[in-house]
Design a protein around this motif. Structure first.
Motif, mmCIF file in Angstrom:
data_model
loop_
_atom_site.group_PDB
_atom_site.id
_atom_site.type_symbol
_atom_site.label_atom_id
_atom_site.label_comp_id
_atom_site.label_asym_id
_atom_site.label_seq_id
_atom_site.Cartn_x
_atom_site.Cartn_y
_atom_site.Cartn_z
ATOM 1 N N ILE A 152 0.844 -1.197 0.000
ATOM 2 C CA ILE A 152 0.000 0.000 0.000
ATOM 3 C C ILE A 152 0.882 1.252 0.000
ATOM 4 O O ILE A 152 0.670 2.186 -0.775
ATOM 5 C CB ILE A 152 -0.948 0.016 1.230
ATOM 6 C CG1 ILE A 152 -1.891 -1.187 1.224
ATOM 7 C CG2 ILE A 152 -1.710 1.336 1.335
ATOM 8 C CD1 ILE A 152 -2.944 -1.177 0.154
ATOM 9 N N ASN A 192 1.505 3.713 -3.272
ATOM 10 C CA ASN A 192 1.090 5.098 -3.069
ATOM 11 C C ASN A 192 2.198 6.086 -3.416
ATOM 12 O O ASN A 192 1.923 7.176 -3.902
ATOM 13 C CB ASN A 192 0.633 5.301 -1.625
ATOM 14 C CG ASN A 192 0.085 6.691 -1.395
ATOM 15 O OD1 ASN A 192 -0.892 7.084 -2.008
ATOM 16 N ND2 ASN A 192 0.715 7.432 -0.509
ATOM 17 N N THR A 229 2.689 6.129 -8.375
ATOM 18 C CA THR A 229 1.596 5.536 -9.139
ATOM 19 C C THR A 229 1.503 6.202 -10.500
ATOM 20 O O THR A 229 1.637 7.418 -10.577
ATOM 21 C CB THR A 229 0.272 5.704 -8.365
ATOM 22 O OG1 THR A 229 0.386 5.024 -7.127
ATOM 23 C CG2 THR A 229 -0.899 5.137 -9.119
ATOM 24 N N LEU A 233 -8.411 -2.893 -2.586
ATOM 25 C CA LEU A 233 -7.457 -1.827 -2.248
ATOM 26 C C LEU A 233 -6.530 -1.467 -3.408
ATOM 27 O O LEU A 233 -5.963 -0.377 -3.437
ATOM 28 C CB LEU A 233 -6.623 -2.248 -1.036
ATOM 29 C CG LEU A 233 -7.427 -2.611 0.212
ATOM 30 C CD1 LEU A 233 -6.511 -3.133 1.308
ATOM 31 C CD2 LEU A 233 -8.246 -1.428 0.691
ATOM 32 N N VAL A 234 -6.351 -2.393 -4.334
ATOM 33 C CA VAL A 234 -5.428 -2.212 -5.452
ATOM 34 C C VAL A 234 -6.126 -2.647 -6.735
ATOM 35 O O VAL A 234 -6.941 -3.572 -6.724
ATOM 36 C CB VAL A 234 -4.141 -3.064 -5.241
ATOM 37 C CG1 VAL A 234 -3.262 -3.082 -6.484
ATOM 38 C CG2 VAL A 234 -3.355 -2.553 -4.045
ATOM 39 N N LEU A 253 -3.513 2.209 -6.439
ATOM 40 C CA LEU A 253 -4.436 2.085 -5.314
ATOM 41 C C LEU A 253 -5.830 2.519 -5.750
ATOM 42 O O LEU A 253 -5.977 3.468 -6.516
ATOM 43 C CB LEU A 253 -3.983 2.958 -4.143
ATOM 44 C CG LEU A 253 -2.680 2.589 -3.461
ATOM 45 C CD1 LEU A 253 -2.386 3.572 -2.324
ATOM 46 C CD2 LEU A 253 -2.704 1.166 -2.937
ATOM 47 N N GLY A 274 -8.111 2.007 -1.131
ATOM 48 C CA GLY A 274 -6.702 1.806 -0.782
ATOM 49 C C GLY A 274 -6.030 3.106 -0.378
ATOM 50 O O GLY A 274 -5.290 3.162 0.603
ATOM 51 N N LYS A 275 -6.306 4.175 -1.134
ATOM 52 C CA LYS A 275 -5.727 5.487 -0.805
ATOM 53 C C LYS A 275 -6.202 5.975 0.559
ATOM 54 O O LYS A 275 -5.447 6.611 1.287
ATOM 55 C CB LYS A 275 -6.089 6.511 -1.880
ATOM 56 C CG LYS A 275 -5.353 6.312 -3.174
ATOM 57 C CD LYS A 275 -5.780 7.332 -4.210
ATOM 58 C CE LYS A 275 -5.139 7.011 -5.540
ATOM 59 N NZ LYS A 275 -5.604 7.875 -6.606
#
Length: 140
Positions: free
Chosen positions: A40, A44, A47, A77-78, A94, A98-99
């Protein structure tokens, strides 16, 4: 009394496992583990990221990265998509969900760092990072 032959490696291993177990407990409310939270944060930072770039940053085998990415995709999440510049590779990003976890993960990591390294002053923490990087370099 002489030190054990494996005292350094043994202590490093024990400490790493203890930190991982503690971190697992703290990450559990987010449905993350010590094995996947790192993705994660890394995704982040940069990206979109190709799956190949992720392999190199995380220092895991492609099959382990793929397995953990699949877990994060299943959690929503991804997302993984074909690279628009190169149809053979994949990019990972993400999701909104996820973010939204990033600040929470960063807070947990800060708390775990504060607990684990509580008795080390800043210079000792910096020296530890330097020593660990040197060990890593020696093994590369």
């Amino acid at each position: 009394m002489a030190a054990e032959t494996d005292a350094l490696i043994s202590q490093l291993n024990i400490t790493a496992r203890r930190v991982q177990a503690y971190l697992d407990v703290k990450l559990k409310p987010l449905n993350l583990t010590v094995n996947n939270y790192y993705f994660i944060l890394k995704i982040n930072q940069d990206t979109p990221l190709t799956q190949d770039q992720l392999f190199k940053r995380i220092y895991l085998s492609p099959s382990n990265v793929t397995r953990r990415l699949t877990q994060l995709i299943d959690l929503g999440l991804v997302e993984k998509q074909r690279n628009p510049q190169d149809g053979r590779s994949w990019t990972v990003t993400l999701t909104v969900k996820g973010k939204a976890l990033v600040p929470q993960v960063e807070q947990i990591i800060a708390q775990v760092n504060a607990t684990a390294f509580n008795d080390l002053v800043t210079t000792q923490q910096e020296e530890l990072i330097t020593a660990l990087k040197l060990i890593d370099h020696n093994l590369a």
